[in-house]
Design a protein around this motif. Structure first.
Motif, mmCIF file in Angstrom:
data_model
loop_
_atom_site.group_PDB
_atom_site.id
_atom_site.type_symbol
_atom_site.label_atom_id
_atom_site.label_comp_id
_atom_site.label_asym_id
_atom_site.label_seq_id
_atom_site.Cartn_x
_atom_site.Cartn_y
_atom_site.Cartn_z
ATOM 1 N N ILE A 27 0.898 -1.391 -0.173
ATOM 2 C CA ILE A 27 0.060 0.087 0.100
ATOM 3 C C ILE A 27 0.741 1.228 0.103
ATOM 4 C CG2 ILE A 27 -1.605 1.299 1.258
ATOM 5 C CD1 ILE A 27 -2.898 -1.202 2.273
ATOM 6 N N TYR A 28 0.584 2.024 -1.230
ATOM 7 C CA TYR A 28 1.516 3.322 -1.065
ATOM 8 C C TYR A 28 0.898 4.471 -0.466
ATOM 9 C CZ TYR A 28 3.826 0.384 -4.750
ATOM 10 O OH TYR A 28 4.654 -0.638 -5.170
ATOM 11 N N LEU A 29 1.698 5.510 -0.671
ATOM 12 C CA LEU A 29 1.364 6.576 0.199
ATOM 13 C C LEU A 29 0.261 7.411 -0.384
ATOM 14 C CD1 LEU A 29 2.522 8.042 2.984
ATOM 15 C CD2 LEU A 29 3.970 9.576 1.464
ATOM 16 N N HIS A 30 0.203 7.736 -1.661
ATOM 17 C CA HIS A 30 -0.875 8.221 -2.390
ATOM 18 C C HIS A 30 -0.709 7.895 -4.157
ATOM 19 C CE1 HIS A 30 -3.814 11.094 -3.543
ATOM 20 N NE2 HIS A 30 -4.036 11.165 -2.176
ATOM 21 N N GLU A 31 -1.516 7.004 -4.390
ATOM 22 C CA GLU A 31 -1.405 6.770 -5.767
ATOM 23 C C GLU A 31 -2.518 7.530 -6.647
ATOM 24 O OE1 GLU A 31 -0.837 2.529 -6.449
ATOM 25 O OE2 GLU A 31 -1.852 2.281 -4.655
ATOM 26 N N PHE A 171 0.987 19.149 3.809
ATOM 27 C CA PHE A 171 0.057 18.110 3.665
ATOM 28 C C PHE A 171 -1.445 18.536 3.320
ATOM 29 C CE2 PHE A 171 2.965 16.627 7.228
ATOM 30 C CZ PHE A 171 3.978 16.330 6.237
ATOM 31 N N GLY A 172 -1.655 19.758 2.972
ATOM 32 C CA GLY A 172 -3.161 20.093 2.502
ATOM 33 C C GLY A 172 -3.808 20.828 3.791
ATOM 34 N N ILE A 173 -3.012 21.060 4.808
ATOM 35 C CA ILE A 173 -3.711 21.819 5.923
ATOM 36 C C ILE A 173 -3.405 23.346 5.625
ATOM 37 C CG2 ILE A 173 -3.510 22.162 8.371
ATOM 38 C CD1 ILE A 173 -2.251 19.486 8.715
ATOM 39 N N ASN A 326 -7.240 16.768 3.301
ATOM 40 C CA ASN A 326 -6.779 15.447 3.636
ATOM 41 C C ASN A 326 -5.872 14.780 2.656
ATOM 42 O OD1 ASN A 326 -8.172 15.382 6.164
ATOM 43 N ND2 ASN A 326 -10.030 15.199 4.906
ATOM 44 N N TRP A 327 -5.231 15.654 1.973
ATOM 45 C CA TRP A 327 -3.889 15.016 1.133
ATOM 46 C C TRP A 327 -3.117 13.916 1.555
ATOM 47 C CZ3 TRP A 327 1.441 15.982 0.250
ATOM 48 C CH2 TRP A 327 2.045 15.015 -0.886
ATOM 49 N N LEU A 328 -2.484 14.140 2.671
ATOM 50 C CA LEU A 328 -1.499 13.142 3.271
ATOM 51 C C LEU A 328 -2.035 13.145 4.946
ATOM 52 C CD1 LEU A 328 2.016 13.056 1.876
ATOM 53 C CD2 LEU A 328 0.049 11.637 1.308
ATOM 54 N N ILE A 329 -2.599 12.241 5.249
ATOM 55 C CA ILE A 329 -3.083 12.244 6.644
ATOM 56 C C ILE A 329 -2.094 11.766 7.591
ATOM 57 C CG2 ILE A 329 -4.976 10.911 8.378
ATOM 58 C CD1 ILE A 329 -6.541 10.386 5.421
ATOM 59 N N ASN A 392 3.312 10.454 7.961
ATOM 60 C CA ASN A 392 2.260 10.483 6.861
ATOM 61 C C ASN A 392 1.718 9.131 6.786
ATOM 62 O OD1 ASN A 392 3.956 12.832 5.136
ATOM 63 N ND2 ASN A 392 2.198 13.181 6.435
ATOM 64 N N LEU A 393 0.726 8.849 6.609
ATOM 65 C CA LEU A 393 -0.302 7.386 6.329
ATOM 66 C C LEU A 393 -0.735 7.529 5.120
ATOM 67 C CD1 LEU A 393 -2.323 7.659 9.480
ATOM 68 C CD2 LEU A 393 -0.027 6.561 9.665
ATOM 69 N N PRO A 394 -0.704 5.963 4.555
ATOM 70 C CA PRO A 394 -1.307 5.916 3.247
ATOM 71 C C PRO A 394 -2.560 6.649 3.062
ATOM 72 C CG PRO A 394 -0.462 3.821 4.322
ATOM 73 C CD PRO A 394 -0.416 4.966 5.435
ATOM 74 N N SER A 395 -2.573 7.410 2.187
ATOM 75 C CA SER A 395 -3.913 8.284 1.980
ATOM 76 C C SER A 395 -4.461 8.225 0.619
ATOM 77 C CB SER A 395 -3.297 9.589 2.484
ATOM 78 O OG SER A 395 -2.969 9.790 3.596
ATOM 79 N N SER A 396 -4.354 7.302 -0.155
ATOM 80 C CA SER A 396 -4.922 7.211 -1.443
ATOM 81 C C SER A 396 -6.601 6.880 -1.505
ATOM 82 C CB SER A 396 -4.457 6.076 -2.113
ATOM 83 O OG SER A 396 -3.072 6.018 -2.431
ATOM 84 N N PRO A 397 -7.367 7.739 -2.258
ATOM 85 C CA PRO A 397 -8.857 7.719 -2.106
ATOM 86 C C PRO A 397 -9.218 6.347 -2.244
ATOM 87 C CG PRO A 397 -7.983 8.904 -4.271
ATOM 88 C CD PRO A 397 -6.698 8.735 -3.189
#
Ligand SMILES: *Cc1c(COP(=O)(O)O)cnc(C)c1O
Length: 402
Positions: A27-31, A171-173, A326-329, A392-397
């Protein structure tokens, strides 16, 4: 022993949200996510009609749709976020030998964009709540080293002009643009907001809901592969300033004077325009961005629930008047002995990676990188402190589908 158990507990919390994975199916960070989009049709359209490069209707369409979505009056689509930042800095007047104030906690592109103009990054601390530039630290730093001279701000210690400020929506904040603007106004300094990660993030300013980047002179978004939506590579300037937008488009397009056949250019320009084929990908994803933001919010809620009773880590919450994409949680290890935090962090990262789960620490602080270690800097103790305990946690939609 204790750290081992804590690591397992934290990983179990994460696993309860992201579902199954193993080394072969990590599981990647953001795909990137092109499901339920017309991306293939739109790219096919570019290929069939031959308009694949830096002119074509998808670019204007993408710019229009960015304006509609963000509420900006103008958008200029460019080749990537780093180039966009460099162009924006140039547009607000940053030149060789100037200093530009940036936070030490950001992707290296923020500092590099400054360097690409032969200007010098100058670091000011972040605040713990948003992880973005701290208004109080900015003000203090300007009071400590800034001096007005003929309407411009000079750094007394280096003799160089301070020419702009780049807060980053980490991270989007959203950063605290309202307070930062007040200080920038007092010092007559333009703000270029690095909202590379913040497409879809908004905050409430004077009872109005405003998209990140809009309240600065220029905001810069990135559409790199790991961002909320991607054009393969790409970026965009957003602004409400007509003149900056017009000049931005002109300079990003080799400063070419419009003419039916003549090649005529009135200054040194860049070749920064986003190619049509990339813009087609962007349009396709903007059509589904609302659903995507909902998925991200669901994922954020699931993580928050999983960690609600955890004693040694928490999901970073945003302020109440803020809407985060919530780009990268992000997980924050609760404050304890520094050595314990370090061990727990390293254990977590290495154990997760071995199992096929991509967690990521925050970036190494820019002020530690060899090319920026001698840059001017205020006290950056909050950045140093926070940097060691955020993950950062895996955050893919896609992860919300489980
Ligand atoms: C991604 C990113 C950039 C640079 O964008 P690119 O499109 O990768 O050049 C700049 N700043 C921040 C904070 C980013 O996350």
């Amino acid at each position: 022993m204790k750290i081992k158990q804590e690591t397992i507990q934290i990983l179990n919390n994460i696993k309860s949200v992201v579902g199954g994975f193993d080394k072969n199916n990590p599981i990647y960070l953001h795909e990137p996510d092109f499901r339920n989009t017309k991306a293939l049709d739109y790219v096919k359209n570019c290929i069939e009609n031959g308009w694949v490069s830096s002119a074509g209707s998808w670019v204007s369409k993408f710019e229009e749709e960015i304006c509609k979505f963000t509420g900006a009056s103008h958008a200029v689509a460019v080749t990537n976020g780093t180039d966009g930042l460099r162009l924006a800095l140039y547009l607000v007047g940053v030149r060789q030998g100037d200093e530009v104030i940036i936070p030490p906690l950001s992707f290296v592109g923020t500092a590099n964009a400054v360097s690409h103009l032969n200007a010098i990054p100058h670091f000011v601390d972040i605040e713990a709540k948003s992880l973005s530039m701290c208004p109080k630290s900015l003000e203090q730093r300007l009071l400590d080293v800034g001096e007005f001279n003929d309407g411009i701000v000079i750094n007394k210690e280096t003799g160089r002009r301070i020419a702009a400020i780049i807060p980053v929506d980490v991270f989007g904040i959203p950063c605290d643009i309202k307070e930062l603007n007040k200080i920038a106004l007092r010092w007559n300094l333009p703000i270029v907001e690095d909202c590379a990660e913040a497409l879809g993030s908004k905050l409430s300013i004077d009872r109005k809901i405003v998209h990140c980047g809009i309240d600065a002179q220029i905001g810069v978004i990135s559409f790199n592969g790991n961002k909320l939506i991607t054009t393969g590579g790409g970026g965009a300037l957003i602004t409400n300033n007509n003149d900056l937008a017009k000049l931005g488009k002109h300079i990003s397009n080799t400063a070419k004077i419009q003419h039916d056949w003549e090649y005529d250019h009135d200054q040194v320009g860049w070749n920064d325009r986003m190619p049509n084929i990339n813009a087609a990908l962007g349009v396709a994803q903007l059509e589904v961005i609302k659903e995507r933001l909902l998925k991200k919010k669901n994922l954020y809620d699931k993580y928050s629930y999983a960690f609600k009773d955890c004693q040694f880590a928490e999901i970073i919450k945003t302020q109440e008047d803020v809407f985060c994409n919530n780009w990268l949680i992000t997980l924050r290890l609760k404050n304890r002995d520094e050595e314990v935090i370090k061990q727990l962090r390293n254990n977590l990262l290495s154990k997760a990676l071995k199992e096929g789960l991509f967690l990521r620490p925050a970036w190494k602080l820019l002020s530690y990188l060899p090319m920026y270690k001698n840059s001017p800097s205020g006290d950056i103790s909050v950045a140093k402190f926070e940097n060691k305990r955020i993950i950062n946690l895996p955050s893919s939609p896609q992860l919300d589908d489980l």
